[in-house]
Scaffold this motif. Structure first.
Motif, short mmCIF file in Angstrom:
data_model
loop_
_atom_site.label_atom_id
_atom_site.label_comp_id
_atom_site.label_asym_id
_atom_site.label_seq_id
_atom_site.Cartn_x
_atom_site.Cartn_y
_atom_site.Cartn_z
N LEU A 585 0.83 -1.20 0.00
CA LEU A 585 0.00 0.00 0.00
C LEU A 585 0.87 1.25 0.00
CD1 LEU A 585 -1.89 -2.31 1.06
CD2 LEU A 585 -3.16 -0.52 2.22
N HIS A 586 0.30 2.33 -0.51
CA HIS A 586 0.92 3.64 -0.35
C HIS A 586 -0.11 4.56 0.28
CE1 HIS A 586 4.49 2.62 -2.68
NE2 HIS A 586 3.70 2.08 -3.59
N GLY A 587 0.39 5.63 0.86
CA GLY A 587 -0.51 6.63 1.43
C GLY A 587 -0.20 7.97 0.80
N TYR A 621 3.52 13.61 0.91
CA TYR A 621 4.37 12.45 1.14
C TYR A 621 3.55 11.18 1.32
CZ TYR A 621 3.28 12.50 6.16
OH TYR A 621 2.64 12.44 7.36
N CYS A 622 4.23 10.06 1.25
CA CYS A 622 3.59 8.75 1.45
C CYS A 622 3.52 8.45 2.94
CB CYS A 622 4.38 7.67 0.72
SG CYS A 622 3.74 6.01 1.02
N THR A 623 2.33 8.02 3.39
CA THR A 623 2.13 7.80 4.83
C THR A 623 2.23 6.33 5.23
OG1 THR A 623 -0.24 7.69 4.39
CG2 THR A 623 0.63 9.81 5.14
N ASP A 624 2.45 5.44 4.29
CA ASP A 624 2.46 4.01 4.61
C ASP A 624 3.86 3.49 4.31
OD1 ASP A 624 2.08 1.18 4.59
OD2 ASP A 624 -0.05 1.48 4.14
N PHE A 625 4.56 3.03 5.32
CA PHE A 625 5.99 2.69 5.15
C PHE A 625 6.13 1.52 4.18
CE2 PHE A 625 10.33 2.10 5.76
CZ PHE A 625 10.84 3.17 6.49
N CYS A 626 6.44 1.86 2.92
CA CYS A 626 6.26 0.90 1.84
C CYS A 626 7.55 0.28 1.35
CB CYS A 626 5.56 1.59 0.68
SG CYS A 626 6.35 3.15 0.23
N SER A 627 8.67 0.89 1.68
CA SER A 627 9.93 0.36 1.15
C SER A 627 11.06 1.02 1.91
CB SER A 627 10.08 0.70 -0.34
OG SER A 627 10.26 2.11 -0.46
N LEU A 629 13.01 3.04 0.80
CA LEU A 629 13.10 4.45 0.41
C LEU A 629 11.73 5.14 0.55
CD1 LEU A 629 15.57 4.06 -2.56
CD2 LEU A 629 16.04 4.91 -0.26
N HIS A 630 10.92 4.61 1.42
CA HIS A 630 9.61 5.22 1.73
C HIS A 630 9.79 6.69 2.10
CE1 HIS A 630 6.07 6.16 4.22
NE2 HIS A 630 6.91 6.46 5.18
N GLN A 631 10.79 6.98 2.87
CA GLN A 631 11.00 8.34 3.36
C GLN A 631 11.34 9.30 2.20
OE1 GLN A 631 9.76 8.38 6.11
NE2 GLN A 631 10.59 9.93 7.46
N GLU A 632 11.81 8.74 1.10
CA GLU A 632 12.11 9.57 -0.09
C GLU A 632 10.85 9.80 -0.92
OE1 GLU A 632 14.17 7.53 1.26
OE2 GLU A 632 16.00 8.70 1.38
N MET A 633 9.76 9.16 -0.55
CA MET A 633 8.54 9.22 -1.38
C MET A 633 7.79 10.50 -1.02
SD MET A 633 6.10 5.99 -2.08
CE MET A 633 4.73 6.16 -3.23
N GLN A 634 8.12 11.58 -1.71
CA GLN A 634 7.59 12.89 -1.37
C GLN A 634 7.53 13.78 -2.62
OE1 GLN A 634 10.87 14.26 1.30
NE2 GLN A 634 11.20 15.80 -0.28
CU1 CUA Z 1 4.87 4.61 -0.57
CU2 CUA Z 1 5.65 4.79 1.59
#
Ligand code: CUA
Ligand code: K7E
Length: 670
Positions: A585-587, A621-627, A629-634
């Motif tokens: 999932l992504h947020g 940003y993405c709110t669901d820790f998906c990978s 590099l989740h923190q780069e998802m912005q």
């Molecule tokens: Cu997509 Cu975290």
């Protein structure tokens, strides 16, 4: 002795019960060790990595939702949002799901859920759907059990307090809803003092076996009592439905005393097959009634609402034989039908006995016309002519009964805080187990069906003071799991619940677990703003509306830099999760949005509406820790002052740029 009429008696009983409760508390500390079976821990232990035997669906009461637990472990698996907006995943906040909460009163973002009801085939839960009622603004929802998502909500017209709901007929042809509060029908301005003259009840039958097509098949007009609970007949009593009522006094003030005057109130026995026939013969009146039906379109995963304008209303005076009243002591709450379909058990919450009616006797009494009087076209049967037996001295405050399929019934006793096990046919109490405290419903998996699973019993308790680590003035409600496989009930487990579960149902996991949808297929989506490939994203303006089509995939959004939005615009972020993999999932969240986040199932498109209120640069940003590099998802969205000439732009592929230019040229209204 006449049974239990005076207020002082009842106050006395409640005080005594209060004493019993206190006694229970004290005793609990001393003897819980003995009450819990010695092997309890191993009976409920589900090893890490192993799965539970049953899914249990607990209503959330004032949470408005359904929560899903594994049994016997008591692991909480999911909260399914139904009638309440759920910021956790955007239910009722995103554009796709908002219409699900539409009613004739407007957008109603909360309700009070009481009864979960699994769909049935031949009187046995089949694992297709779960129904749940909204009590406050009467509604019934359908949850699809391949996705654990709410797919359909229908409002119940001519009703106020959809409490006796959504109990199902044995093949889920209908689910029902009876009005708890009688009201003027149609509801109109009227002095409350005119209650007896002008207020009526209704029993509604809602077609339920075709997803997306729930509708009010017909309503039955009833005297102005309070209708409380219901259950369908089965086996020999299939074709009948039973509803409890209280307040046959028709009080409209201080019901606590004024509706507790009569020794007996009524169970309404409804011959719904006959009612169907009367409707088919044109004996129902078409009455104006506005109500809203909302459903989730399967392919676009977007909800639609439609307003309906009339119902078929049956008056028992126009169709003899559709309803009979069974006198029942006293202010009955639950009405539960045993697996054979012969016994109709009432929970007379102020009664000193548990009264049980017989369907065989009921049929004979109708044939013999053993009527004591008639109320608004409804014959009242003689108590003695329909009663099968009474469970003597069961405890105080009987509410609800379920069955184990082995000839025993289990009744919850609210005031004396216990489960009482008794034998069908002999009516003798054979076991009792304390609950901590003030039990409401209890549930045996399949315990209201033709085939109870009969291994466990779940008690749902209103009060937990002293049972858990304290959490301030409000403590969680609780569930307690009992082993009922032997002669004596054994307490196995306590666990806290979400909201206030009233009823629950459970089903073997094997009927559901292998049918789970793992992701939505992108290729099959018909969402109007889906972005099926990164190259298809873009931004378009139509007047003051800016639509941003965006994808989310590990670990970026595209586009991720957007400019050209100005104050006064309404922005729609249409985000598609491109993943085609289970549980990825992504947020999506934006600084300052007065809305929730989006949570995106794989393959799903969701839309966040946002009206910026000041110029600036807004990260999302993405709110669901998906990978990793989740923190780069912005990304960033730039908002400029009204009237500024910053060009609409997004860092997207050349192909998408070209498409965007075309769409903007065609659709620009500014
Ligand atoms: Cu997509 Cu975290
Ligand atoms: Cu008894 Cu609403 Cu079924 Cu609560 S209800 S306990």
């Amino acid at each position: 002795m006449r049974i239990l009429k005076s207020r002082s008696f009842w106050l006395g009983a409640i005080v005594v019960a209060g004493g019993a409760l206190t006694f229970g508390c004290n005793r609990a500390t001393a003897t819980t060790g003995d009450l819990v079976g010695g092997d309890a821990a191993s009976r409920v232990y589900v090893k890490p990595g192993e799965k539970d035997e049953l899914y249990a669906f607990l209503s959330g009461g004032f949470s408005g939702q359904v929560s899903v637990y594994g049994l016997p472990s008591g692991r909480m698996l999911k909260v399914i949002p139904v009638f309440s907006q759920n910021a956790e995943n955007g239910w009722g906040y995103n554009e796709e799901s908002k219409p699900m909460l539409n009613t004739t009163y407007g957008f109603v973002p909360w309700d009070d859920t009481h009864h979960t009801e699994l769909s049935q085939t031949d009187g046995v839960p089949d694992g297709r759907w779960l129904f749940i009622n909204g009590n406050n603004t009467p509604r019934i929802a359908r949850i699809d059990l391949t996705r654990f998502e709410t797919d359909e909500i229908i409002q119940i017209p001519n009703a106020a307090g959809g409490h006796a709901s959504p109990f199902s007929t044995p093949d889920s042809k209908y689910v029902v809803s009876a009005t708890r509060f009688s009201v003027p029908i149609p509801n109109t301005d009227m002095p409350i003092a005119d209650y007896k003259k002008g207020f009526k009840g209704t029993l509604s039958f809602i077609t339920a076996d075709q997803p997306g097509k729930m509708d009010v098949a017909f309503q039955i007009l009833m005297p102005g009592y309070d209708y409380d609970l219901g259950h369908a007949g089965k086996g020999p009593s299939d074709g009948w439905f039973f509803f409890t009522s209280y307040n046959s006094e028709q009080a409209n003030t201080k019901l606590e005393t004024n509706a507790s005057q009569n020794d007996k109130d009524y169970i309404a026995a409804v011959n719904w097959k006959r009612a169907e026939a009367c409707v088919a013969e044109g004996k129902a009146k078409t009455a104006p009634a506005e109500y809203v039906h909302n459903y989730m379109d399967e392919k676009s995963r977007s909800a639609k609402s439609e307003t309906k304008t009339s119902v078929k209303m049956l008056d028992p005076r126009d169709c003899a034989g559709i309803v009979y009243f069974l006198p029942t002591p006293k202010s009955p709450h639950g009405v539960d039908i045993d697996p054979s379909g012969e016994y109709i058990v009432a929970g007379g919450k102020l009664a000193t006995v548990i009264p049980v009616h017989s369907f065989t006797k009921l049929s004979k009494a109708i044939a013999d016309k053993a009527f004591e009087k008639e109320i608004d076209g409804i014959p009242v049967l003689k108590y003695g002519s329909v009663m099968a037996g009474e469970v003597q001295k069961p405890g105080l405050g009987p509410l609800h009964t379920e069955f184990d399929g082995k000839g025993y019934a289990y009744t919850s006793m609210f005031i004396s805080s216990e489960v009482v096990k008794w034998k069908l046919g002999t009516w003798e109490v054979v076991d009792r187990a304390p609950t901590y405290y003030s039990i409401g419903h209890l549930m045996i998996p399949g315990g209201d069906s033709k085939k109870p699973y009969g291994k466990y019993l779940l008690a749902m308790n209103k009060i937990t003071k002293d049972r858990y680590l304290p959490t301030g003035p409000e403590m969680a409600q609780s569930a307690q799991l009992f082993d009922i496989s032997g002669d004596r009930m054994k307490l196995l487990l306590d666990f806290p619940t979400i909201g206030e579960p009233h009823y629950a149902q459970a089903i073997p996991a094997s009927l559901i677990k292998d049918k789970q949808v793992k992701y939505y297929k992108l290729a099959e989506s018909t969402h109007p703003y889906i972005t099926k490939a990164e190259s298809e994203g873009g931004i378009t303006r139509t007047g003051k509306q800016v639509h941003i089509k965006m994808i989310a995939i590990r670990s970026h959004f595209a586009p991720d830099n957007i400019e050209g939005v100005t104050l006064g615009d309404t922005v729609y972020f249409h985000v598609t999760n491109l993943e085609q993999d289970w549980d990825i999932l992504h947020g999506f969240a934006v600084l300052g949005a007065t809305n929730s986040e989006l949570i995106l199932n794989p393959g799903e498109t969701k839309t966040l509406k946002w009206v910026p209120t000041r110029p600036g640069v807004y990260p999302f940003y993405c709110t669901d820790f998906c990978s990793a590099l989740h923190q780069e998802m912005q990304g960033y969205l730039r908002v400029s002052a009204a009237g500024s000439n910053v060009a609409l732009s997004a860092n997207i592929s050349p192909k998408a740029q070209a498409q965007m230019a075309k769409a903007t040229a065609g659709g620009a209204g500014k």
